[in-house]
Design a protein around this motif. Structure first.
Motif, PDB file in Angstrom:
ATOM      1  N   ALA A 145       0.826  -1.208   0.000  1.00 25.94           N
ATOM      2  CA  ALA A 145       0.000   0.000   0.000  1.00 25.94           C
ATOM      3  C   ALA A 145       0.860   1.256   0.000  1.00 25.94           C
ATOM      4  CB  ALA A 145      -0.926  -0.012   1.213  1.00 25.94           C
ATOM      5  N   GLN A 146       1.961   1.221   0.747  1.00 21.28           N
ATOM      6  CA  GLN A 146       2.873   2.372   0.815  1.00 21.28           C
ATOM      7  C   GLN A 146       3.464   2.709  -0.555  1.00 21.28           C
ATOM      8  OE1 GLN A 146       3.221   4.371   3.222  1.00 21.28           O
ATOM      9  NE2 GLN A 146       3.148   3.350   5.221  1.00 21.28           N
ATOM     10  N   LYS A 147       3.614   1.704  -1.413  1.00 21.27           N
ATOM     11  CA  LYS A 147       4.256   1.900  -2.723  1.00 21.27           C
ATOM     12  C   LYS A 147       3.306   2.468  -3.774  1.00 21.27           C
ATOM     13  CE  LYS A 147       7.566  -1.883  -2.023  1.00 21.27           C
ATOM     14  NZ  LYS A 147       7.952  -3.255  -2.448  1.00 21.27           N
ATOM     15  N   LEU A 148       2.022   2.520  -3.457  1.00 23.49           N
ATOM     16  CA  LEU A 148       1.057   3.038  -4.434  1.00 23.49           C
ATOM     17  C   LEU A 148       1.281   4.512  -4.708  1.00 23.49           C
ATOM     18  CD1 LEU A 148      -2.416   1.513  -3.452  1.00 23.49           C
ATOM     19  CD2 LEU A 148      -1.101   1.037  -5.505  1.00 23.49           C
ATOM     20  N   GLN A 149       1.051   4.909  -5.956  1.00 23.25           N
ATOM     21  CA  GLN A 149       1.144   6.320  -6.314  1.00 23.25           C
ATOM     22  C   GLN A 149      -0.126   7.045  -5.874  1.00 23.25           C
ATOM     23  OE1 GLN A 149       1.788   6.271 -10.571  1.00 23.25           O
ATOM     24  NE2 GLN A 149       4.007   6.284 -10.330  1.00 23.25           N
ATOM     25  N   VAL A 150      -0.012   8.337  -5.667  1.00 21.80           N
ATOM     26  CA  VAL A 150      -1.176   9.161  -5.329  1.00 21.80           C
ATOM     27  C   VAL A 150      -2.033   9.323  -6.584  1.00 21.80           C
ATOM     28  CG1 VAL A 150      -1.933  11.441  -4.568  1.00 21.80           C
ATOM     29  CG2 VAL A 150       0.075  10.376  -3.512  1.00 21.80           C
ATOM     30  N   LYS A 176      -4.028   8.514   2.532  1.00 23.33           N
ATOM     31  CA  LYS A 176      -3.002   9.501   2.142  1.00 23.33           C
ATOM     32  C   LYS A 176      -2.669   9.400   0.654  1.00 23.33           C
ATOM     33  CE  LYS A 176      -0.752   9.260   6.713  1.00 23.33           C
ATOM     34  NZ  LYS A 176      -1.579   8.193   7.325  1.00 23.33           N
ATOM     35  N   LYS A 177      -3.269   8.402  -0.022  1.00 23.96           N
ATOM     36  CA  LYS A 177      -2.965   8.173  -1.436  1.00 23.96           C
ATOM     37  C   LYS A 177      -4.003   8.783  -2.377  1.00 23.96           C
ATOM     38  CE  LYS A 177       0.747   5.661  -0.675  1.00 23.96           C
ATOM     39  NZ  LYS A 177       2.083   6.042  -1.173  1.00 23.96           N
ATOM     40  N   SER A 178      -5.126   9.263  -1.819  1.00 23.99           N
ATOM     41  CA  SER A 178      -6.146   9.887  -2.657  1.00 23.99           C
ATOM     42  C   SER A 178      -7.042  10.786  -1.813  1.00 23.99           C
ATOM     43  CB  SER A 178      -6.995   8.813  -3.351  1.00 23.99           C
ATOM     44  OG  SER A 178      -8.011   9.415  -4.126  1.00 23.99           O
ATOM     45  N   LYS A 179      -7.382  11.964  -2.371  1.00 31.98           N
ATOM     46  CA  LYS A 179      -8.289  12.873  -1.675  1.00 31.98           C
ATOM     47  C   LYS A 179      -9.732  12.402  -1.805  1.00 31.98           C
ATOM     48  CE  LYS A 179      -5.435  17.025  -2.130  1.00 31.98           C
ATOM     49  NZ  LYS A 179      -5.323  18.375  -2.753  1.00 31.98           N
ATOM     50  N   ASN A 180      -9.985  11.583  -2.832  1.00 32.68           N
ATOM     51  CA  ASN A 180     -11.329  11.051  -3.064  1.00 32.68           C
ATOM     52  C   ASN A 180     -11.288   9.532  -2.925  1.00 32.68           C
ATOM     53  OD1 ASN A 180     -12.690  13.623  -4.003  1.00 32.68           O
ATOM     54  ND2 ASN A 180     -11.036  13.491  -5.496  1.00 32.68           N
TER      55      ASN A 180
END
Length: 202
Positions: A145-150, A176-180
């Motif tokens: 999960a930490q490696k996912l891009q925003v 923390k990876k997406s505002k939506n």
């Protein structure tokens, strides 16, 4: 020796339903087949085989008769292949898995990045992803999960038997990876109950 049973144990609703449907199919005329073992229990699979319900790996292994889809579910192409062969289909897909499949499909249809929390090689996770055109990113742990891009928009669907404890910690990261972020918590209640009972026993 003292044996202590957990408060919640045994087959969940979806598995019990699938086994009952396979037993009903065994009583019908003609041959019946399950696409893969009906459940991860060799004794149950063996008893069904004695009644004439044989596990196979592919639709192509079935010439005629009844094809039983196990609780893990399958992708849409399997239904089409069975229809083309004129097979009678008994769909024992767990309703909770069906919901996860449709939620995954809706995430893709809405143009969101799909994340599936679950075991990459588990048949249920594969079936969920197939309903989403195999476009899902499968995440098994916090490190992945930490490696996912925003991304702009993200939808999360969960394997029905996924650990609720791991689910919570991964969602904290994905926030923390997406505002939506749209989360479909598709973990089955029976799974949560059994996990909690295991913790209580420990």
């Amino acid at each position: 020796m003292e044996i202590i049973l957990a408060k919640n144990h045994g087959f969940c609703y979806g598995v019990k339903r699938a086994v009952e449907m396979a037993n009903e199919a065994a009583n019908n005329d003609g041959k019946s087949y399950t696409l893969g073992p009906i459940i991860h229990n060799p004794q149950v699979v063996g008893r069904l085989e004695d009644k004439g319900v044989s596990p196979v790996q592919e639709v192509s292994d079935i010439a005629e008769g009844t094809m039983i889809i196990r609780s893990h579910g399958v992708g849409p192409a399997i239904y089409e292949e069975a229809e083309e062969k004129g097979l009678h289909v008994v769909d024992a897909t767990c309703p909770h898995v069906k919901k996860a499949q449709q939620d995954a499909k809706s995430v893709i249809n809405e143009g969101m990045t799909l994340v599936i929390l679950g075991e990459k090689n588990h048949p249920e996770v594969k079936s969920i992803n197939l309903w989403a055109n195999n476009e899902g990113i499968i995440i098994e742990d916090e490190e992945s999960a930490q490696k996912l891009q925003v991304v702009e928009k993200m939808g999360v669907v969960v394997q029905t038997t996924f650990s609720q404890f791991k689910f919570n910690s991964i969602i904290d990261i994905l926030e923390k990876k997406s505002k939506n972020l749209k989360v479909f918590k598709t973990i089955c209640n029976a799974t949560q109950e059994r996990q909690n009972s295991a913790v209580d026993l420990a």
